[in-house]
Design an enzyme around this catalytic site. Sequence first.
Site, short mmCIF file in Angstrom:
data_model
loop_
_atom_site.label_atom_id
_atom_site.label_comp_id
_atom_site.label_asym_id
_atom_site.label_seq_id
_atom_site.Cartn_x
_atom_site.Cartn_y
_atom_site.Cartn_z
N LYS A 80 0.86 -1.19 0.00
CA LYS A 80 0.00 0.00 0.00
C LYS A 80 0.89 1.24 0.00
O LYS A 80 1.87 1.29 0.75
CB LYS A 80 -0.90 -0.04 1.23
CG LYS A 80 -1.94 1.08 1.30
CD LYS A 80 -2.90 0.88 2.48
CE LYS A 80 -3.95 1.98 2.53
NZ LYS A 80 -4.92 1.80 3.64
N SER B 221 -9.89 2.27 2.58
CA SER B 221 -8.95 2.93 1.70
C SER B 221 -8.00 1.97 0.98
O SER B 221 -7.38 2.37 -0.02
CB SER B 221 -8.12 3.94 2.49
OG SER B 221 -7.31 3.29 3.46
N SER C 146 -10.38 0.15 6.96
CA SER C 146 -9.76 0.15 5.63
C SER C 146 -9.09 -1.15 5.21
O SER C 146 -8.67 -1.26 4.05
CB SER C 146 -8.73 1.28 5.53
OG SER C 146 -9.40 2.46 5.21
N1 GLN Z 1 -13.43 4.80 5.64
C1 GLN Z 1 -12.85 5.29 6.86
C2 GLN Z 1 -12.46 6.72 6.70
O1 GLN Z 1 -12.67 7.25 5.67
C3 GLN Z 1 -11.70 4.44 7.29
C4 GLN Z 1 -10.44 4.72 6.61
C5 GLN Z 1 -9.31 3.89 7.11
O2 GLN Z 1 -9.50 2.92 7.84
N2 GLN Z 1 -8.11 4.29 6.73
O3 GLN Z 1 -11.95 7.34 7.59
#
Ligand code: GLN
Length: 494
Positions: free
Chosen positions: A79, A160, A184
């Site tokens: 990532k 994400s 995420s």
């Molecule tokens: N979807 C969540 C957010 O937008 C989680 C993102 C994440 O876990 N990095 O904050």
Amino acid sequence: MTDLTKLGVAAIRNGVAAGEFTAREVAEAFNANVAAAAALNAFIVTTPDHALAAADKVDTDRAAGRPLGGMAGVPIGMKDLFATQGVQTTAASHILEGFIPQYESTVSGKLWAAGAGMLGKLNLDQFAMGSSNETSYFGNVISPWRRSDGGNAALAPGGSSGGSSTAVSAWLAPAATGTDTGGSIRQPAAFTGITGVKPTYGRCSRWGIVAFASSLDQAGPMARDVTDCAIMLGAMAGFDPKDSTSLDLPVPDWAGSLNADMRGKKIGIPREYRMEGTDADILKSWDDGIAWLKDAGAEVVDISLPHTKYALPAYYIIAPAEASSNLARYDGVRYGLRDLPEGAGLQDMYAATRSDGFGDEVKRRILIGTYVLSAGFYDAYYNQAQRIRTLISRDFENAFKDCDVILAPTTPTAAFALGEKSDDPLAMYLNDVFAVPASLAGLPAMSVPCGVNSQGLPLGLQIIGKAFDEQGVLNAGLAIEKRAGFIATPEKWW
Ligand code: GLN
């Protein structure tokens, strides 16, 4: 010869060790799949040479009879939130475009030391803020999945870690790293029919991972099955003096201790997770999961997590608050982008760089975070959210007096179409409703594929465990995996 790209972590590692194929052959096969899948936009940069060099080292070590690491010969996707020495690291933001770290993150360094190689840096939501991968500066990732009932809508791979979920589900990598601040790893895993584990907060070092919300951020593996995740997590985890929140605990042999026998275990079913708006297919998959765990010998008990409904609003105060502070460092001086308009002063440079460099969602979070931390509103929002966080942790502590692990859906719906929610931040945030409670409490949690919905799209079940009990989570996941018999794969169109 078998298609090496259909193999997972354990099969590749064992096959290389046994001399059935070379690590170089594996790396070449995945490099070819990556090169042929540009349409998915899963990678921001590809690093085929890194994968080949790591593979050659494994092949040489094997030939010389030297011991091989736990990930020997396994090429993975990284990532693009992990700093990789000499390889551009952007967090999918324009503000970091061109940033080449001079150091390696602890987690990626551990993976290379275990014999893994890097296929490339994976796309993600900008600064890991999002649930669909649409906030990336480098364009959205497209899920390899399509609905079976006609309608060829391009679907979100989740976020994400959407590049990670796409790479694994489209056979571009046998495994990938993810990070999970509020879902995420779990949500994109659920959307694409793969397995993802968020370990206990502090298990994996955050050193060298671009910070989003430091009290929540945690790295973890995304792979094809529970065993592969257990192996990879073993290579990623461990105490790191460079991260003050790193857990100073030995890393158990999770893969070696996997056990799908649930006899004597109690599975908690949180009644507050039966929420309005949850898909009928999801509710059915939850019932299936309950039946499978019973079949594995577990006792199922009803539990209550009474403050669940406050978790999402609390998360969307705490995470932006921490983000607004973490992102203050991108000022045009230290990293990446610098916009210096003619005759501009220092303040103008900050403003120009930040307004040009950050995407809309990132700006929204910085604004919200700055607001809730401001003198007049700190008590009303930030302190209140922190109190809720304590209550949520306490809910879990109480629940775990009556059960060993908790079973719930990972997401309220299957994957949605790209563009479907991108104009409505609240609808997007609602996707995280089942994921954020475990994040706020710092607990280990995973998503395991459990079936497909009426449109042929994958669904995931979430298992939440006690702090430090990744083993209990993985074992329950394995019990589900064995019974779900999930074999659906996307039809190749890219
Ligand atoms: N979807 C969540 C957010 O937008 C989680 C993102 C994440 O876990 N990095 O904050």
